[in-house]
Scaffold this motif. Sequence first.
Motif, mmCIF file in Angstrom:
data_model
loop_
_atom_site.group_PDB
_atom_site.id
_atom_site.type_symbol
_atom_site.label_atom_id
_atom_site.label_comp_id
_atom_site.label_asym_id
_atom_site.label_seq_id
_atom_site.Cartn_x
_atom_site.Cartn_y
_atom_site.Cartn_z
ATOM 1 N N UNK A 138 -9.928 1.159 -12.672
ATOM 2 C CA UNK A 138 -9.421 0.852 -14.248
ATOM 3 C C UNK A 138 -11.144 1.778 -15.108
ATOM 4 N N UNK A 139 -11.864 1.143 -14.728
ATOM 5 C CA UNK A 139 -12.709 1.022 -16.198
ATOM 6 C C UNK A 139 -13.997 0.281 -14.950
ATOM 7 N N UNK A 140 -15.822 1.045 -15.305
ATOM 8 C CA UNK A 140 -16.710 1.080 -14.744
ATOM 9 C C UNK A 140 -16.938 -0.534 -14.893
ATOM 10 N N UNK A 141 -16.278 -2.266 -14.467
ATOM 11 C CA UNK A 141 -16.624 -2.986 -14.941
ATOM 12 C C UNK A 141 -16.726 -3.830 -14.126
ATOM 13 N N UNK A 142 -17.512 -4.859 -14.232
ATOM 14 C CA UNK A 142 -16.776 -6.175 -12.749
ATOM 15 C C UNK A 142 -15.830 -7.040 -12.901
ATOM 16 N N UNK A 143 -15.081 -6.420 -14.089
ATOM 17 C CA UNK A 143 -14.329 -7.417 -13.972
ATOM 18 C C UNK A 143 -12.556 -6.590 -14.463
ATOM 19 N N UNK A 144 -12.812 -4.860 -14.380
ATOM 20 C CA UNK A 144 -11.800 -4.193 -14.944
ATOM 21 C C UNK A 144 -11.253 -3.855 -12.937
ATOM 22 N N UNK A 145 -9.704 -3.843 -12.990
ATOM 23 C CA UNK A 145 -9.075 -4.092 -11.700
ATOM 24 C C UNK A 145 -8.870 -2.678 -11.166
ATOM 25 N N UNK A 146 -8.932 -2.845 -10.005
ATOM 26 C CA UNK A 146 -8.418 -1.707 -9.201
ATOM 27 C C UNK A 146 -7.356 -1.760 -8.744
ATOM 28 N N UNK A 147 -6.869 -0.357 -8.597
ATOM 29 C CA UNK A 147 -5.567 0.187 -7.436
ATOM 30 C C UNK A 147 -5.580 0.924 -6.809
ATOM 31 N N UNK A 148 -4.719 1.018 -6.676
ATOM 32 C CA UNK A 148 -5.089 1.796 -4.652
ATOM 33 C C UNK A 148 -3.490 3.209 -4.936
ATOM 34 N N UNK A 149 -3.933 3.822 -4.407
ATOM 35 C CA UNK A 149 -3.409 5.009 -4.644
ATOM 36 C C UNK A 149 -2.897 5.908 -2.967
ATOM 37 N N UNK A 150 -1.913 6.040 -2.717
ATOM 38 C CA UNK A 150 -1.705 6.688 -1.811
ATOM 39 C C UNK A 150 -1.175 8.115 -1.912
ATOM 40 N N UNK A 151 -1.089 9.232 -2.191
ATOM 41 C CA UNK A 151 -0.885 10.803 -2.157
ATOM 42 C C UNK A 151 -0.845 11.338 -0.992
ATOM 43 N N UNK A 152 0.802 12.180 -1.131
ATOM 44 C CA UNK A 152 1.498 13.462 -0.694
ATOM 45 C C UNK A 152 0.999 14.343 -0.415
ATOM 46 N N UNK A 153 0.894 14.710 0.750
ATOM 47 C CA UNK A 153 0.758 16.982 -0.130
ATOM 48 C C UNK A 153 1.556 17.379 1.136
ATOM 49 N N UNK A 154 2.094 18.576 0.534
ATOM 50 C CA UNK A 154 2.132 19.358 1.863
ATOM 51 C C UNK A 154 1.564 20.453 2.275
ATOM 52 N N UNK A 155 1.126 20.504 3.893
ATOM 53 C CA UNK A 155 -0.247 20.755 4.971
ATOM 54 C C UNK A 155 -0.404 22.589 3.891
ATOM 55 N N UNK A 156 0.537 23.379 3.325
ATOM 56 C CA UNK A 156 -0.061 24.895 2.676
ATOM 57 C C UNK A 156 -1.091 24.511 1.137
ATOM 58 N N UNK A 157 -0.673 23.554 0.457
ATOM 59 C CA UNK A 157 -1.242 23.026 -0.653
ATOM 60 C C UNK A 157 -2.523 24.094 -0.947
ATOM 61 N N UNK A 158 -2.747 24.755 -1.995
ATOM 62 C CA UNK A 158 -4.621 25.549 -2.039
ATOM 63 C C UNK A 158 -5.046 23.820 -2.976
ATOM 64 N N UNK A 159 -6.109 24.577 -3.752
ATOM 65 C CA UNK A 159 -6.805 23.112 -3.956
ATOM 66 C C UNK A 159 -6.896 22.867 -5.786
ATOM 67 N N UNK A 160 -6.166 24.184 -6.050
ATOM 68 C CA UNK A 160 -5.613 23.663 -7.623
ATOM 69 C C UNK A 160 -4.946 22.715 -7.813
ATOM 70 N N UNK A 161 -4.069 23.235 -6.479
ATOM 71 C CA UNK A 161 -2.003 22.044 -6.612
ATOM 72 C C UNK A 161 -2.822 20.565 -6.222
#
Length: 314
Positions: free
Chosen positions: A103-126
Amino acid sequence: MKRRSDATYVADLPPFKRILPYAMPKRCDAVVYHEFTVDLTEGIRFIKKLNRNDPGDHTYRVFELFLSALLRTITVRPHLNRFIMNYDCWQRNELSLNFVVKEDYTDEAPEHTAILYFEPDMTFPEIASIINRTIEESRNGGDGNDTDSAIGFFLHFPKWVLRSLLAIIRFFDVIGLAPKALRDADGLHASAFVANLGSINLSGSPHHHLYEWGTTSLFLTMGMLKRKRMVDEEGNQTHMDTMQIGVSVDERIADGFYFIKSMQILQDYLSHPELLMQRPQIPALPPSAKEVAKKHRIKRKVRRKRRRFLRKSA
């Protein structure tokens, strides 16, 4: 018939590769570490030009370009999207990534993991739009983060209950019956896990272990972006933008030649990022178990006919 809800059984493996999970039953037994440097000179020029002429819904970043090139590499090199479970090799049905957002670049800032799904034919902007939206949501407090919510829920149970629940979940995962909601919750059922260590000013790319939990067989670390000043053959000053990449991979999913060629293809996409604006040609899926069995039956019939012919000829 071997089935999983998240993958397809790879039935056409040669005997040597089929026996590997029995010789090396754990990912920690089969993990291979590789470190290399990617040239991002053309990639950075591409991003600057894109931000200047066609920025889209946000300012593009090197992180998004690298992940887009990685996803495209996994798409055209489908063996990278495999995993070993219950001594069998499986081709993942989905293209996904997992990474950590602070959430922020400090020792106390929490971390979140994010799993994202994509279509194989997606382009860079997408792809970049999905990644940016996830990062912004996580840094605004991580509302709706499935992984954090699930972990927080399970931690309310007593230790013996938690151990029992995790053992049951692991069992269902091994036999391929774990629902998608549980796979999304732990974040370790992705095609690849990427750690952007350059964002915390770490110049190197220390190797990360692979988790025995889940199905992720590929882990990458990104170092800090560096600029190297050079002089060409004609005496003109130039530069090269580089980044150190560390890879941890389960060698049971493919051989070394396949991995090295895949890393070369990753560099090709970073050197020619305009290719990421085009939709890729997606390789054909591996043959099903029925198709492989039919092929073996035909081969056996051919061999029997040949032996009968040779006996009659003698």
